[in-house]
Each structure stands twice: as C-alpha cells, then as structure tokens.
Motif scaffolding. Sequence first.
Motif, short mmCIF file in Angstrom:
data_model
loop_
_atom_site.label_atom_id
_atom_site.label_comp_id
_atom_site.label_asym_id
_atom_site.label_seq_id
_atom_site.Cartn_x
_atom_site.Cartn_y
_atom_site.Cartn_z
N ASP A 1 48.05 155.43 106.22
CA ASP A 1 49.26 156.11 106.64
C ASP A 1 49.34 155.88 108.06
O ASP A 1 48.40 156.78 108.79
CB ASP A 1 49.33 157.54 106.10
N LYS A 2 50.28 155.18 108.62
CA LYS A 2 50.44 155.12 110.20
C LYS A 2 51.89 155.62 110.47
O LYS A 2 52.75 154.70 110.35
CB LYS A 2 50.27 153.87 110.56
N GLY A 3 52.19 156.90 110.52
CA GLY A 3 53.37 157.46 110.83
C GLY A 3 54.30 158.03 109.56
O GLY A 3 55.27 158.12 109.79
N THR A 4 53.86 157.61 108.42
CA THR A 4 54.60 157.83 107.16
C THR A 4 54.69 159.48 106.73
O THR A 4 55.94 159.83 106.78
CB THR A 4 54.22 157.05 105.83
N LEU A 5 53.48 160.23 106.92
CA LEU A 5 53.62 161.62 106.99
C LEU A 5 54.38 161.97 108.09
O LEU A 5 55.16 162.91 107.72
CB LEU A 5 52.36 162.42 107.13
N ASP A 6 54.71 161.59 109.29
CA ASP A 6 55.61 161.99 110.40
C ASP A 6 57.07 161.91 109.76
O ASP A 6 57.81 162.74 109.86
CB ASP A 6 55.33 160.97 111.60
N ALA A 7 57.57 160.58 109.17
CA ALA A 7 58.62 160.45 108.67
C ALA A 7 58.98 161.41 107.73
O ALA A 7 60.24 162.14 107.49
CB ALA A 7 58.78 158.93 108.16
N VAL B 1 43.34 158.09 95.93
CA VAL B 1 42.34 157.52 96.47
C VAL B 1 41.14 158.09 95.48
O VAL B 1 41.14 159.02 94.61
CB VAL B 1 41.82 158.38 97.86
N LYS B 2 40.09 157.06 95.33
CA LYS B 2 39.13 157.27 94.36
C LYS B 2 37.93 158.48 94.96
O LYS B 2 38.02 158.53 96.27
CB LYS B 2 38.38 155.96 94.43
N THR B 3 37.19 158.70 94.24
CA THR B 3 36.24 159.88 94.73
C THR B 3 35.25 158.79 95.62
O THR B 3 35.00 157.88 95.28
CB THR B 3 35.26 160.39 93.44
N ARG B 4 35.00 159.58 96.65
CA ARG B 4 34.26 159.06 97.67
C ARG B 4 34.95 157.97 98.52
O ARG B 4 34.55 157.14 99.22
CB ARG B 4 32.61 158.33 97.35
N GLY B 5 36.24 157.85 98.22
CA GLY B 5 37.39 157.18 98.97
C GLY B 5 37.74 157.68 100.19
O GLY B 5 37.40 159.02 100.35
N VAL B 6 38.48 157.18 101.09
CA VAL B 6 38.95 157.60 102.20
C VAL B 6 40.57 157.58 102.47
O VAL B 6 41.17 156.49 101.92
CB VAL B 6 38.17 156.66 103.35
N VAL B 7 40.99 158.48 103.16
CA VAL B 7 42.46 158.43 103.45
C VAL B 7 42.45 158.47 105.01
O VAL B 7 41.82 159.35 105.71
CB VAL B 7 43.22 159.88 102.94
N LEU B 8 43.02 157.39 105.57
CA LEU B 8 43.02 157.35 107.09
C LEU B 8 44.51 157.49 107.46
O LEU B 8 45.29 156.59 107.09
CB LEU B 8 42.58 155.89 107.60
N ILE B 9 44.80 158.45 108.33
CA ILE B 9 46.00 158.83 108.66
C ILE B 9 46.21 158.91 110.24
O ILE B 9 45.20 159.30 111.00
CB ILE B 9 46.61 160.31 108.32
N THR B 10 47.14 158.08 110.62
CA THR B 10 47.83 158.29 111.90
C THR B 10 49.08 159.04 112.30
O THR B 10 50.08 158.80 111.55
CB THR B 10 47.88 156.87 112.83
N SER B 11 49.16 160.12 113.16
CA SER B 11 50.24 160.72 113.12
C SER B 11 50.57 161.13 114.62
O SER B 11 49.70 161.50 115.59
CB SER B 11 49.83 162.37 112.59
N CYS B 12 51.77 161.20 114.91
CA CYS B 12 52.24 161.66 116.50
C CYS B 12 53.01 162.93 116.39
O CYS B 12 53.09 163.61 117.33
CB CYS B 12 53.12 160.53 116.94
#
Length: 235
Positions: free
Chosen positions: A147-153, A178-189
């Motif tokens: 997620d690059k900016g979607t949570l922001d919107a 996301v799978k178990t032992r998976g990763v959520v990578l988020i960028t927010s401003c």
Amino acid sequence: MSDVEQLTSSKLGTKQYWDEFYNLEKNNYAENPNDSGECWFSDSGAEEKMVDFLVDEEEQGQGESLISLDCKMCDLGTGNGRLLFSIREGGFTGHLTGLDYSQPAVEFSTKIAEQEEMENITFEHADFLGDAAMWSTGNRQWDVVLDKGTLDAIALSDIKYEGKTGVQTYPHVVQHMVKTRGVVLITSCNFTSDELVKIMTTDTCLKEWKHVKYPSFRFGGTDGSTVCTIAFKKE
C-alpha cells in the motif's frame, strides 16, 4: 473514534475524483506513451525505498526471510501500476496483482503493462473494503500486500462500512488478504509511525516488524519525516 482516524474528508477520498483523474491520465498516455502518469511520494523516493526494502530482505534472508523472489504480491490502490512494475524490475518473479476501485485506473495500468511487455501481472477492478466478505474468506491471499498512499486516501473518505470508517475497517480486511508469515508493507504521509502501528495492530493478527528509514527533520524539538513506511507481519 480515536484521534488517529479523525481526518477531514476530501475529494481525494472519492471514487469520482480518481475515475476522473485516471481517465485523464489514460488520455494523456494515449497521446504520449512516454507519459505513464504520476509517481506518488516521488519527492521522498518512497517507491524506490519500498522496492529496496523487499530486495534487501530477500538477499539478506539467505532463504529464511519472509520475502522470496517468487513471492505473490498484491498492490492495494495500484493506480498506474508503477510500484508493481518497479518490483518486477527489481528481480521478483512471482505473480503480481494490482487492485483498484477505479475502473479507469485498471484500464490505464493494464495498457501500460501491455505496452511495456510486463509479464505475470494482473490488474483487477475491486473495492476490497466495500466487498469485505469477498476478501475476508482466506480464499485469496498473498505473501506480500503493498500500500503506497491508499490508506491515506481511505482516511479522507466519509464512507462508512457497517458503521465503521474506512480506516477502522481497513486492517481487519487486509489481515485476511495476507498469508500467515506474510508481510503488509505500507507507506503513508497522513499518519505518523506510531499512528500507523496503532491502526494496523489493534485487535488484528498483524504485528509491527520493520521500519524503512527516511531522512528526518527536527521541528518543535521532535524528529520526524514527511512519510513513513512500515512492514507488518502476520502471525
């Protein structure tokens, strides 16, 4: 509702705005194939830092990292698909999926992928918050969710989901994507690191994992940066 979630609604949180935006981007691209649209957070180099983080984790993990070259990844609010294209160029070979609730965005990113001969990438029209039941069954899961900016919107929208804000709904849907032992990578401003951690880890199975470093500045005696990127892992 906590102060974290009380952001003023804006046109940037409306589907109409993004439909109009990507219709224009699509038309511009048709006239000039060198114009593939904006790169959000380009001033901070967020896209590059997200890709570098994934590459570094894969290289340093020596086979034991949560990140592998054949990871299946999903980009939420993919827009023009540039983040996924950069990930593919970074050497990742797994299937990549871009979701966006704007049909013009999906058409735009699909066209770019075709023109640039990007393989094993799919773009889909999806409202993953509005159709939460579809994305909360565990039938569709990825190794990495981006997620690059979607949570922001989403935070700028006044839409409610069964009485909850988009920000309140978001982590409870995403944790199932996301799978178990998976990763959520988020960028927010719009959110500080502490706020983003609180949003994503409160009453979910997501845990704070690693932070991506950005140049910091000092204001009012406090250090900070214009954006934050945090990796969460699912346990």
